[in-house]
Design a protein around this motif. Structure first.
Motif, mmCIF file in Angstrom:
data_model
loop_
_atom_site.group_PDB
_atom_site.id
_atom_site.type_symbol
_atom_site.label_atom_id
_atom_site.label_comp_id
_atom_site.label_asym_id
_atom_site.label_seq_id
_atom_site.Cartn_x
_atom_site.Cartn_y
_atom_site.Cartn_z
ATOM 1 N N ASP A 15 0.830 -1.208 0.000
ATOM 2 C CA ASP A 15 0.000 0.000 0.000
ATOM 3 C C ASP A 15 0.867 1.262 0.000
ATOM 4 N N PRO A 16 1.645 1.516 -1.070
ATOM 5 C CA PRO A 16 2.542 2.683 -1.063
ATOM 6 C C PRO A 16 1.814 4.029 -0.995
ATOM 7 N N TRP A 17 0.535 4.076 -1.391
ATOM 8 C CA TRP A 17 -0.232 5.310 -1.303
ATOM 9 C C TRP A 17 -0.961 5.460 0.033
ATOM 10 N N ASN A 18 -0.830 4.455 0.888
ATOM 11 C CA ASN A 18 -1.472 4.481 2.211
ATOM 12 C C ASN A 18 -2.991 4.653 2.104
ATOM 13 N N LEU B 291 3.602 1.927 -9.426
ATOM 14 C CA LEU B 291 3.004 0.672 -9.896
ATOM 15 C C LEU B 291 1.540 0.535 -9.490
ATOM 16 N N GLU B 292 1.020 1.473 -8.728
ATOM 17 C CA GLU B 292 -0.369 1.406 -8.281
ATOM 18 C C GLU B 292 -1.058 2.731 -8.552
ATOM 19 N N GLU B 293 -2.368 2.671 -8.663
ATOM 20 C CA GLU B 293 -3.157 3.861 -8.930
ATOM 21 C C GLU B 293 -3.247 4.734 -7.684
ATOM 22 N N PRO B 294 -3.040 6.040 -7.828
ATOM 23 C CA PRO B 294 -3.161 6.923 -6.666
ATOM 24 C C PRO B 294 -4.620 7.083 -6.259
ATOM 25 N N PRO B 295 -4.886 7.430 -5.025
ATOM 26 C CA PRO B 295 -6.275 7.615 -4.589
ATOM 27 C C PRO B 295 -6.868 8.895 -5.165
ATOM 28 N N GLN B 296 -8.166 8.863 -5.408
ATOM 29 C CA GLN B 296 -8.874 10.042 -5.896
ATOM 30 C C GLN B 296 -9.354 10.883 -4.711
ATOM 31 N N GLU B 297 -9.461 12.183 -4.948
ATOM 32 C CA GLU B 297 -9.845 13.082 -3.864
ATOM 33 C C GLU B 297 -11.244 12.776 -3.338
#
Length: 339
Positions: free
Chosen positions: A191-194, A219-225
């Protein structure tokens, strides 16, 4: 290491591994379709339970250097030894051919160095001579990775000083001692974006600036606001970085870790199902239980408070289960206190 071709199905049905970087002493990969407990178990097994070879006994015949015997013995134990095909070596505690060590459960290395010149003489790991009587041709060789081919410095000698000793290398795991560790480190991340909020980031002004993202964030999708928090989400991709110290190839370390983990799980399953023809855990399973005793205190051959000052249940003061002041806390002398 040589790999055999594998027939792959169109859809992965088990753990999925993808290697992102590999070198002579390190391998980076990520693991998918497993849960957090499995991934962390693999990390812990790789760190502490992959068997390797290390010097365990040192018989010192001569040591006139400035270093104490124990100091040199400790340095010898930390020299990495080649552990390729270490399964050919038996554990000394399980060896049927000897009581201490033999050719089937150990490797003998000898060291003899003497300084005869005026210059300071350095003794290196390359000066260790491996006895040819060993389970295979690899185990026990000192790991030498420097361009000069010298290896680890053991000690320094001045003119007239001498080292003469016999070293016994045995098979072991890092859970017993760190000298048997197959790796210098195992990095573990998910979970690099936490997104799961498993990490509480302390910050002063802006966490995005004060906490740089790892290289795996790409390598993973960032979270949306506006994305709502998913309370049912669990981590499903785990990033590993394994750094070997040279006694085993990095991919061999991971494979040995998986093998050890399988053996541990198999042992648990066997203990739970042993003796039950239906695969259950009811037959021949002696669970912890209280001693056979009835509610009145009968059934014990020795209640446990018999003293050397008298027979039966008498105390040192003569009365049965009495205190030195007469009555027991539960009633009259000798009474069990139950109504």
């Amino acid at each position: 290491m040589d790999y055999e071709p594998m027939a792959m199905d169109t859809e992965a049905k088990g753990p999925l591994v993808k290697i992102t970087e590999v070198g002579s002493y390190n391998v980076d990969f990520f693991l998918e379709q497993v849960d957090l407990s499995f991934a962390n178990s693999l990390r812990r097994v790789v760190l502490a339970e992959v068997p390797t070879m290390a010097i365990d006994l040192v018989e010192i015949e001569a040591n006139t250097s400035v270093l104490a015997d124990e100091f040199i013995s400790h340095r010898l134990g930390l020299i990495p030894l080649n552990s390729k095909n270490v399964d050919d070596v038996a554990y000394s505690r399980e060896c049927d051919n000897c009581d201490n060590y033999c050719d089937q459960c150990s490797v003998t290395l000898t060291l003899h160095a003497r300084c005869t010149g005026d210059e300071i003489m350095r003794v290196y790991a390359r000066d260790l001579v491996v006895d040819p009587s060993r389970p295979n041709q690899w185990v026990g060789n000192p790991v030498i990775t420097d361009p000069e081919g010298l290896g680890t410095v053991i000690c320094k000698l001045r003119k007239g000083q001498e080292l003469r000793m016999k070293c016994i290398a045995k098979k072991g795991i890092a859970k017993e001692h760190a000298k048997w560790a197959p790796v210098a480190a195992v990095a573990f991340e998910y979970d690099p974006w936490n997104k799961l909020k498993h990490t509480d980031l302390w910050y002063e002004e802006d966490p995005a600036k004060e906490w740089p993202k790892s290289k795996y964030a790409d390598l993973e999708e960032p979270p949306q606001e506006s994305e709502p928090f998913n309370f049912d989400a669990v981590p499903d991709r785990f990033y590993f970085e394994v750094e070997s110290i040279g006694n085993l190839e990095p991919d061999a370390v991971v494979q040995q870790g998986i093998k050890v983990l399988q053996q541990k799980l198999a042992a648990v399953i066997q203990d739970l199902t042993e003796g039950d023809g239906n695969g259950g855990m009811n037959d021949n399973y002696d669970a912890p239980r209280s001693p056979d005793v009835n509610m009145n205190g009968g059934g014990w051959q020795d209640p446990g408070y018999t003293t050397p000052f008298g027979g039966g249940n008498q105390s040192a003061w003569g009365q049965g289960a009495a205190t030195p002041y007469g009555a027991t806390p539960y009633g009259q002398n000798g009474s069990n206190g139950w109504s």
